[in-house]
Write a protein that holds these residues in place. Structure first.
Motif, short mmCIF file in Angstrom:
data_model
loop_
_atom_site.label_atom_id
_atom_site.label_comp_id
_atom_site.label_asym_id
_atom_site.label_seq_id
_atom_site.Cartn_x
_atom_site.Cartn_y
_atom_site.Cartn_z
N ILE A 230 0.92 -1.42 0.05
CA ILE A 230 -0.03 0.11 0.07
C ILE A 230 0.79 1.30 0.02
O ILE A 230 0.56 2.29 -0.67
CB ILE A 230 -1.01 -0.10 0.98
N LEU A 231 2.09 1.13 0.78
CA LEU A 231 2.88 2.31 0.83
C LEU A 231 3.65 2.66 -0.39
O LEU A 231 4.63 3.61 -0.47
CB LEU A 231 3.59 2.19 2.17
N GLY A 232 4.00 1.36 -1.03
CA GLY A 232 4.79 1.50 -2.20
C GLY A 232 6.27 1.17 -1.77
O GLY A 232 7.15 1.95 -2.33
N GLY A 233 6.55 0.59 -0.82
CA GLY A 233 7.68 0.30 -0.23
C GLY A 233 8.34 -1.10 -0.22
O GLY A 233 7.69 -2.04 -0.96
N ALA A 234 9.31 -1.53 0.41
CA ALA A 234 9.79 -2.66 0.29
C ALA A 234 10.05 -3.51 1.86
O ALA A 234 9.75 -2.60 2.79
CB ALA A 234 11.37 -2.62 0.02
N VAL A 235 9.86 -4.65 1.96
CA VAL A 235 10.02 -5.25 3.13
C VAL A 235 11.28 -5.90 3.55
O VAL A 235 11.94 -6.30 2.83
CB VAL A 235 9.12 -6.70 3.00
N GLY A 236 11.86 -5.11 4.92
CA GLY A 236 13.08 -5.61 5.31
C GLY A 236 13.05 -6.41 6.33
O GLY A 236 11.91 -7.01 6.74
N ALA A 237 14.13 -6.80 6.91
CA ALA A 237 14.10 -7.94 8.14
C ALA A 237 15.48 -7.69 8.81
O ALA A 237 16.26 -7.21 8.45
CB ALA A 237 14.12 -9.41 7.54
N THR A 238 15.30 -8.05 10.24
CA THR A 238 16.32 -8.11 11.23
C THR A 238 17.18 -9.46 10.88
O THR A 238 16.76 -10.27 10.30
CB THR A 238 16.19 -8.12 12.45
N ARG A 239 18.45 -9.52 11.27
CA ARG A 239 19.14 -11.17 11.14
C ARG A 239 18.29 -12.00 11.75
O ARG A 239 18.17 -13.20 11.29
CB ARG A 239 20.49 -10.74 11.68
N ALA A 240 17.82 -11.75 13.01
CA ALA A 240 16.87 -12.81 13.74
C ALA A 240 15.88 -13.43 12.67
O ALA A 240 15.92 -14.58 12.95
CB ALA A 240 16.49 -12.12 15.14
N ALA A 241 15.34 -12.76 12.01
CA ALA A 241 14.07 -12.95 11.13
C ALA A 241 14.56 -13.85 10.01
O ALA A 241 14.18 -14.88 9.18
CB ALA A 241 13.30 -11.83 10.76
N VAL A 312 -1.68 -3.81 16.09
CA VAL A 312 -1.13 -2.32 15.27
C VAL A 312 -0.99 -2.61 13.75
O VAL A 312 -1.43 -1.51 13.03
CB VAL A 312 0.20 -1.89 15.81
N VAL A 313 -0.51 -3.51 13.17
CA VAL A 313 -0.25 -3.61 11.73
C VAL A 313 -1.64 -3.52 11.02
O VAL A 313 -1.82 -2.75 10.09
CB VAL A 313 0.66 -4.69 11.33
N PRO A 314 -2.51 -4.48 11.44
CA PRO A 314 -3.94 -4.34 10.67
C PRO A 314 -4.54 -3.06 10.75
O PRO A 314 -5.21 -2.66 9.70
CB PRO A 314 -4.70 -5.72 11.37
N ALA A 315 -4.58 -2.46 12.20
CA ALA A 315 -5.05 -0.93 12.26
C ALA A 315 -4.37 -0.01 11.39
O ALA A 315 -5.08 0.78 10.93
CB ALA A 315 -4.89 -0.78 13.78
N LEU A 316 -2.96 -0.09 11.19
CA LEU A 316 -2.26 0.87 10.52
C LEU A 316 -2.71 0.79 9.08
O LEU A 316 -2.81 1.76 8.36
CB LEU A 316 -0.86 0.68 10.84
N THR A 317 -2.71 -0.46 8.70
CA THR A 317 -2.86 -0.93 7.33
C THR A 317 -4.49 -0.33 6.89
O THR A 317 -4.42 0.34 5.91
CB THR A 317 -2.82 -2.24 6.87
N GLU A 318 -5.23 -0.42 7.71
CA GLU A 318 -6.56 0.06 7.38
C GLU A 318 -6.60 1.51 7.42
O GLU A 318 -7.15 1.77 6.39
CB GLU A 318 -7.56 -0.52 8.45
N ILE A 320 -4.55 3.57 6.55
CA ILE A 320 -3.50 4.20 5.52
C ILE A 320 -4.19 3.81 4.29
O ILE A 320 -4.37 4.73 3.33
CB ILE A 320 -2.23 3.53 5.27
N GLN A 321 -5.00 2.48 4.09
CA GLN A 321 -5.65 2.25 3.06
C GLN A 321 -6.92 3.31 2.94
O GLN A 321 -7.12 3.75 1.73
CB GLN A 321 -6.34 0.84 3.09
N LYS A 322 -7.51 3.65 4.06
CA LYS A 322 -8.63 4.54 3.83
C LYS A 322 -8.13 6.04 3.25
O LYS A 322 -8.95 6.55 2.48
CB LYS A 322 -9.31 5.10 5.42
N ILE A 323 -7.04 6.55 4.08
CA ILE A 323 -6.41 7.81 3.37
C ILE A 323 -6.01 7.70 2.03
O ILE A 323 -6.15 8.78 1.18
CB ILE A 323 -5.09 7.96 4.11
N LYS A 324 -5.56 6.57 1.48
CA LYS A 324 -5.03 6.42 0.13
C LYS A 324 -6.42 6.24 -0.75
O LYS A 324 -6.26 6.49 -2.10
CB LYS A 324 -4.24 5.30 -0.14
N GLY A 325 -7.50 6.02 -0.18
CA GLY A 325 -8.87 5.67 -0.80
C GLY A 325 -8.50 4.59 -1.70
O GLY A 325 -9.11 4.33 -2.81
#
Ligand SMILES: Cc1cc2nc3c(=O)[nH]c(=O)nc-3n(C[C@H](O)[C@H](O)[C@H](O)COP(=O)(O)OP(=O)(O)OC[C@H]3O[C@@H](n4cnc5c(N)ncnc54)[C@H](O)[C@@H]3O)c2cc1C
Length: 325
Positions: A230-241, A312-318, A320-325
């Motif tokens: 949704i944000l047009g970004g990339a997924v990163g990870a820590t070394r643990a992941a 938090v992630v689902p709430a943020l996603t929802e 941001i999705q609303k703002i982006k329309g």
């Protein structure tokens, strides 16, 4: 000192990549300070469509090397082309992006031209015959100010640190073709394998959504992929992941992963270890979500949310999705 600057671009699958435009823009700024010229070098195979845009970002001329041998990055051929381009225009400075390609290529070109080298620069200034650069050292714990005094200089510029100029499509530049020297290549590229994961490289992304050990398993990264999408970004990870096998190493950010400088870096279930910080401390805005208010990242982040990432992630996603329309 009037100076000629070579700006090395990078292309992938028929498109010039953003770090190359940042390099041209920075070369333009430096050249304007010394009454000099910017010559962009475009390498690849079937690249006729890529020679116009360097002028939009400030190149005075373009050298193209179009050959099947350059279809994918080949250190020997690429270095030989850039050496010849630099010699043909008597370049004083060769600037490249500090991408995987640029960091491999720059020392080779510097050795060929007997040039001093500054890698992964955050800031560059030409003062007479001297190139002054700021670059991180000791995994980002210190910033070194270095002076390159050799006649010819080579530097790489960290992606996302210096913004590319606004492109001006009305500008054009002459294009000169350069043949690939018949240098005996010391190595053969047998095949090029696409790294698993998203097509957007974390090292070049403007927005990164990173997950740590708190993600709990590989499947939960779907949540971050959706948010990043949704944000047009990339997924990163820590070394643990990454060590847990949840993400490919190409996504790892940190001392033994990639160094990133996005505009927005979001961290979910990651503590903010010094080794992770070493790779992302250049982010312009850091948002951390952690259920532990004492996690080291919570003090360093610009915005800290104490909470369970799975809420938090689902709430943020929802939201941001609303703002982006
Ligand atoms: C030589 C060396 C090189 C290294 N290089 C790197 C590197 O390049 N990159 C890197 O990342 N690490 C690197 N490390 C490892 C580093 O030291 C840490 O072990 C690692 O960064 C920790 O990853 P993490 O933050 O995901 O895990 P942890 O430190 O275990 O943190 C997990 C966090 O998730 C939080 N959490 C758990 N569940 C939830 C939930 N449901 N909601 C919200 N928050 C939750 C916890 O409170 C905790 O803060 C290196 C280590 C060494 C020794």
């Amino acid at each position: 000192m009037a100076c000629t600057i070579i700006a090395v671009t990078e292309q992938h699958q028929g498109e010039l990549k953003k770090p190359g435009f940042e390099v041209i823009s920075e070369a333009r700024r430096l050249a304007d300070g010394c009454g000099g010229k910017v010559i962009a070098v475009v390498l690849g195979s079937g690249i006729d469509g890529l020679t116009a845009s360097p002028a939009h970002y400030g190149a005075d001329a373009v050298i193209k090397a179009d050959d099947q041998k350059l279809a994918s990055y080949h250190p020997d051929y690429y270095a030989a082309v850039i050496r010849n381009a630099a010699e043909s225009v008597q370049a004083g400075l060769i600037l490249m992006p500090a991408t995987d390609m640029g960091k491999d290529l720059a020392p080779r070109v510097a050795a060929m031209l007997d040039a001093g080298l500054a890698q992964d620069c955050l800031k560059l200034e030409l003062k007479g015959d001297v190139l002054e650069a700021e670059r991180p050292m000791y995994a980002g714990k210190a910033i070194a100010r270095v002076a390159v005094r050799s006649k010819v200089k080579v530097a790489t510029l960290r992606p996302n640190v210096i913004a590319a100029a606004a492109p001006d499509a009305s500008k054009s530049a002459p294009v000169e073709a350069l043949t690939v020297p018949d240098t005996a290549a010391k190595l053969n590229v047998v095949s090029v394998k696409k790294a698993e994961g998203a097509s957007l490289d974390v090292a070049e992304a403007d927005i990164i959504v990173t997950g740590g050990r708190g993600m709990k398993d590989a499947g939960n990264f779907k949540l971050l992929e959706t948010l990043a999408g949704i944000l047009g970004g990339a997924v990163g990870a820590t070394r643990a992941a990454v060590d847990a096998g949840w993400r490919p190493h190409a996504d790892q950010v940190g001392q033994t992963g990639k160094t990133v400088s996005p505009n927005l870096y979001m961290m979910f279930g990651a503590s903010g270890s010094i080794q992770h910080w070493a790779g992302m401390s250049g982010a312009k805005c850091i948002v951390a979500v952690n259920k532990n208010p004492e996690a080291p990242i919570m003090e360093k982040a610009d915005y800290s949310i104490v909470g369970d990432l799975f809420e938090v992630v689902p709430a943020l996603t929802e939201a941001i999705q609303k703002i982006k329309g």
